[in-house]
Design an enzyme around this catalytic site. Structure first.
Site, PDB file in Angstrom:
ATOM      1  N   HIS A 475      -1.598 -11.382   2.707  1.00 20.10           N
ATOM      2  CA  HIS A 475      -2.713 -10.853   1.859  1.00 20.10           C
ATOM      3  C   HIS A 475      -1.957  -9.270   1.110  1.00 20.10           C
ATOM      4  O   HIS A 475      -2.243  -9.205   0.131  1.00 20.10           O
ATOM      5  CB  HIS A 475      -4.096 -10.881   2.469  1.00 20.10           C
ATOM      6  CG  HIS A 475      -5.314 -10.168   1.810  1.00 20.10           C
ATOM      7  ND1 HIS A 475      -6.111 -10.666   1.003  1.00 20.10           N
ATOM      8  CD2 HIS A 475      -5.102  -8.814   1.386  1.00 20.10           C
ATOM      9  CE1 HIS A 475      -6.629  -9.999   0.474  1.00 20.10           C
ATOM     10  NE2 HIS A 475      -6.321  -8.648   0.717  1.00 20.10           N
ATOM     11  N   GLU A 476      -1.972  -8.402   2.639  1.00 25.68           N
ATOM     12  CA  GLU A 476      -1.363  -7.828   2.262  1.00 25.68           C
ATOM     13  C   GLU A 476       0.323  -7.401   0.966  1.00 25.68           C
ATOM     14  O   GLU A 476       0.764  -6.311  -0.229  1.00 25.68           O
ATOM     15  CB  GLU A 476      -0.873  -6.991   3.029  1.00 25.68           C
ATOM     16  CG  GLU A 476      -2.380  -6.096   3.977  1.00 25.68           C
ATOM     17  CD  GLU A 476      -3.739  -5.787   2.625  1.00 25.68           C
ATOM     18  OE1 GLU A 476      -3.274  -4.911   1.931  1.00 25.68           O
ATOM     19  OE2 GLU A 476      -4.511  -5.717   3.778  1.00 25.68           O
ATOM     20  N   HIS A 479      -0.729  -7.729  -2.451  1.00 27.14           N
ATOM     21  CA  HIS A 479      -0.680  -6.677  -3.098  1.00 27.14           C
ATOM     22  C   HIS A 479       0.792  -6.281  -3.203  1.00 27.14           C
ATOM     23  O   HIS A 479       0.769  -5.409  -4.482  1.00 27.14           O
ATOM     24  CB  HIS A 479      -1.499  -5.691  -2.412  1.00 27.14           C
ATOM     25  CG  HIS A 479      -2.884  -6.177  -2.117  1.00 27.14           C
ATOM     26  ND1 HIS A 479      -4.249  -6.382  -3.168  1.00 27.14           N
ATOM     27  CD2 HIS A 479      -3.627  -5.856  -1.166  1.00 27.14           C
ATOM     28  CE1 HIS A 479      -5.539  -6.276  -2.930  1.00 27.14           C
ATOM     29  NE2 HIS A 479      -5.348  -6.421  -1.977  1.00 27.14           N
ATOM     30  N   HIS A 482       2.397  -6.986  -6.428  1.00 26.05           N
ATOM     31  CA  HIS A 482       1.129  -6.755  -7.600  1.00 26.05           C
ATOM     32  C   HIS A 482       1.672  -5.267  -8.281  1.00 26.05           C
ATOM     33  O   HIS A 482       1.572  -4.638  -9.215  1.00 26.05           O
ATOM     34  CB  HIS A 482      -0.407  -6.684  -7.367  1.00 26.05           C
ATOM     35  CG  HIS A 482      -0.996  -6.497  -8.464  1.00 26.05           C
ATOM     36  ND1 HIS A 482      -3.058  -5.789  -8.207  1.00 26.05           N
ATOM     37  CD2 HIS A 482      -0.528  -6.694  -9.565  1.00 26.05           C
ATOM     38  CE1 HIS A 482      -3.033  -6.436  -9.122  1.00 26.05           C
ATOM     39  NE2 HIS A 482      -1.795  -6.350 -10.616  1.00 26.05           N
TER      40      HIS A 482
END
Length: 689
Positions: A475-476, A479, A482
């Site tokens: 999940h991180e 990010h 991104h």
């Protein structure tokens, strides 16, 4: 103003002759921050005064672009300071944080409430269609106009003065809130000494608890902390119900102990100030104000989504509770299931139903191998490769760093991983940037960091993750990508600078690739034997993915409901935080055996700043998007489909805030999603029929 000699000796302000111009962490001392901030603030104030006081006709170049270039030193100093304030703080940094919070808020107000500066921006905005701007410039101008208006640029002098006082006070309160939670987490330790204390704890948890004890000067003992990677497995495995209750209550009562670190008065004041802020800006409630600049747009839209998912989730959770109660009774445990019992009995039900327990899974999920899996996924989707750096400046010995390269071997950025829990780090997991990508001032490449709170393995042993831990890492890293893949000209639009209910799409979508069998077959390997996860265990793991999903959805949704309802109130005078929380949970029919994932007094997403205030729903909103987006890959028959990955990169991961979120998603998918894929993903679809 500090002398030039003092400035040149301050590592935050001097040239960084380090690999990839990383911050010179080892040279920075707490006393450097205040002097660096003072210099950086004065520098930007001078830059803003020059723009606002210009006698030239406003143009995009002499107003917006110069505004975008301003504050470079402040971004540099703040990037280091606020990252370390969260990941490796101390009393000196915390004191500086308390001092700087209102000063920085005041500085921001001085920019976005500057009447002369806003006149120049508004003049450009009013004739934007005749300026010959490209799409990115048009977006930047639109965003700046929105930011100025939402900051109070159109208000009269008295209203501006009051709004400025509110935002400065909120900044101070948010800082204190966060520090109070960290203090409660840091001060608690459950010391285990006897064999009876350790009953039921698997070897990986004993080793991590021994390591935590040694770090606290308690060699030969075992310590459970309030880090989620410590407390959750303890609640899952400990046979000592009395100790589970003791640890759980400490975990649940962070910020709620009636002492110097109690956050309830802070919450009441923040809620009242947020209502006043919203009304000054022309909104009925803070939720109306906050959501007007998101995908959701209105509190009613959020309420509908939460309610649509709540009904099947609660039904599933109640069925799960009945299973736990039945198991306890069958074992002769004459108890009513309490919140500190749920994980303990759920693990046993999962074992009975899927022949799967955490102690069986964890040996196959080594931290290093899951990091490699996240990198391999990025390579297969986006052509990235990762070269670990051996000699680079570190703010803590545990951090690691990699140079990220694209498919042609070009430098993309630097990725830093800070994976282990420690008392100087706030709880949770997050991504941040020491430097963001942009092209306005040159080809500026990003420095991105992922911060986790995993339990460190014992001496000579690897750190082992639960499947949920592994999902958090993916999940991180979503990010992180991104931020790393950002490809925009203007700093305002870079990376994760998107609305809160869109920013979770890249991260939650990335989680899906962890569950792909070919990724797990290659990277889920036993830490002792090196053998890949057995096929039959992999099948059981996949079959159990939606196990306990009612519980997980209910604890999350309860926090989202409380956040939304608090910020929908038009009047919060005399707010009793505990009574309010109880009222909302009763209203939605919260099962007694489950508590909110984040109780209000330690709800840092919402009160340690403004990021997720009235916005905790964003994870669910983005999950609607991510479930549908991954379905787009599945529909091609190849979850690494090159064409879909290219569209994903172009319109989502590298696009920053170039487009309105709905427009960006539609450009990728061809349409907007429905909640159907989300309900199917969580295994709740059948309960809606």
């Amino acid at each position: 103003m500090a002398s030039s000699a003092n400035l040149s000796s301050n590592p935050l302000l001097s040239t960084w002759n380090t690999p990839f111009t990383l911050p010179p962490f080892e040279s920075i001392r707490p006393e450097h921050y205040k002097r660096a901030f003072d210099h950086a603030l004065a520098e930007q104030q001078s830059e803003i005064a020059a723009i606002a006081g210009s006698t030239e006709e406003p143009t995009f170049a002499n107003t917006i672009e110069v505004l975008e270039r301003s504050g470079a030193t402040l971004k540099r100093v703040g990037g280091v300071f606020f990252n370390l304030a969260g990941s490796h703080t101390n009393e000196a940094i915390q004191a500086a944080e308390r001092e700087m919070a209102p000063i920085l808020a005041k500085h921001r107000n001085s920019i976005f409430m500057n009447e002369a500066l806003y006149r120049r921006v508004a003049a450009l905005y009013d004739k934007r269609e005749s300026l010959g701007l490209d799409a990115q410039q048009t977006r930047v101008l639109d965003r700046y106009n929105t930011i100025f208006v939402r900051a109070g640029a159109k208000l009269g002098p008295e209203e501006k003065k009051r709004l400025a006082a509110i935002t400065e006070r909120l900044a101070s309160l948010g800082t204190q809130f966060s520090q109070n939670v960290l203090a409660d987490e840091k001060s608690y330790q459950l010391v285990l000494e006897t064999g009876e204390d350790l009953a039921g704890l698997p070897s990986f948890l004993r080793e991590a608890a021994a390591q935590a004890a040694e770090e606290r000067g308690l060699r030969g003992k075992y310590v459970i902390t309030l880090s989620r990677s410590s407390i959750e497995p303890f609640l899952q495995f400990s046979k000592r119900r009395d100790l589970r209750e003791q640890a759980f209550k400490a975990w649940a009562s962070r910020g709620d102990n009636g002492n110097a670190t109690d956050n309830k008065a802070i919450i009441a004041e923040m809620a009242a100030l947020r209502v006043e802020r919203a009304k000054l800006l022309g909104y009925e409630t803070f939720a109306d104000f906050k959501l007007s600049d998101t995908m959701a747009k209105t509190p009613d839209a959020v309420q509908r989504l939460l309610s649509d998912v709540w009904t099947p989730a609660r039904a599933r959770a109640e069925a799960e509770r009945d299973d736990l109660q039945a198991l306890a009774q069958s074992q002769g445990d004459n108890i009513a299931i309490e919140p500190w019992d749920w994980r303990f009995y759920a693990d046993q039900v999962r074992m009975a139903r899927h022949n799967l327990d955490e102690a069986t899974i964890k040996p196959y999920f080594q931290l290093d191998r899951i990091i490699e899996a996240s990198f391999e996924t990025a390579h297969r989707l986006f052509g990235l490769s990762f070269q670990e750096l051996k000699d680079f400046p570190k703010y803590h010995p545990d951090i690691r760093a990699w140079q990220v390269l694209d498919a042609n071997g070009n430098h993309v950025g630097i990725f830093i991983g800070d994976y282990f829990a420690r008392s100087s780090k706030r709880s949770g997991a997050w991504m941040s940037a020491f430097r963001s990508q942009e092209k306005l001032t040159g080809d500026v490449r990003p420095i991105i960091v992922n911060v986790m709170n995993f339990a460190k393995g014992g001496a000579g042993e690897p750190s082992l993750l639960s499947f949920d831990d592994a999902r958090t890492l993916f999940h991180e890293f979503g990010h992180g990508l991104h931020g790393l893949l950002s490809n925009v000209t203007y700093p305002l639009l870079a990376g994760t600078a998107v609305s809160t209910d869109f920013v979770e799409l890249p991260s939650q979508l990335y989680e899906h690739w962890l569950s792909q069998p070919d990724i797990l077959r290659r990277y889920a390997t036993h830490y002792r034997t090196g053998e890949p996860i057995p096929e039959e265990l992999l099948e059981r793991l996949m079959a159990a993915r939606n196990f306990n999903q009612g519980f997980a959805t209910v604890e999350y949704l309860a926090s989202a409901f409380v956040d939304l309802e608090l910020h929908r109130r038009k009047d919060v005078t005399g707010l009793d935080v505990s009574a309010f929380e109880k009222e909302i949970l009763e209203k939605i029919g919260m099962p007694r055996e489950i508590i909110m994932r984040h109780r209000t007094p330690h709800f840092t997403h919402v009160f340690a700043g403004d990021g997720y205030s009235a916005g905790y729903y964003s994870y669910l909103w983005s999950e609607v998007l991510d479930a549908d987006a991954f379905m787009a890959f599945e529909e091609t028959g190849d979850v690494f489909n090159k064409d879909m990955a290219e569209k994903l990169k172009r319109f989502i991961y590298s696009a920053g805030n170039l487009r309105d979120p709905a427009e960006a998603y539609t450009a990728f998918r061809g349409r907007l999603p429905t909640a159907d894929a989300l309900l199917a993903k969580r295994g709740l679809a059948a309960l809606c029929e």
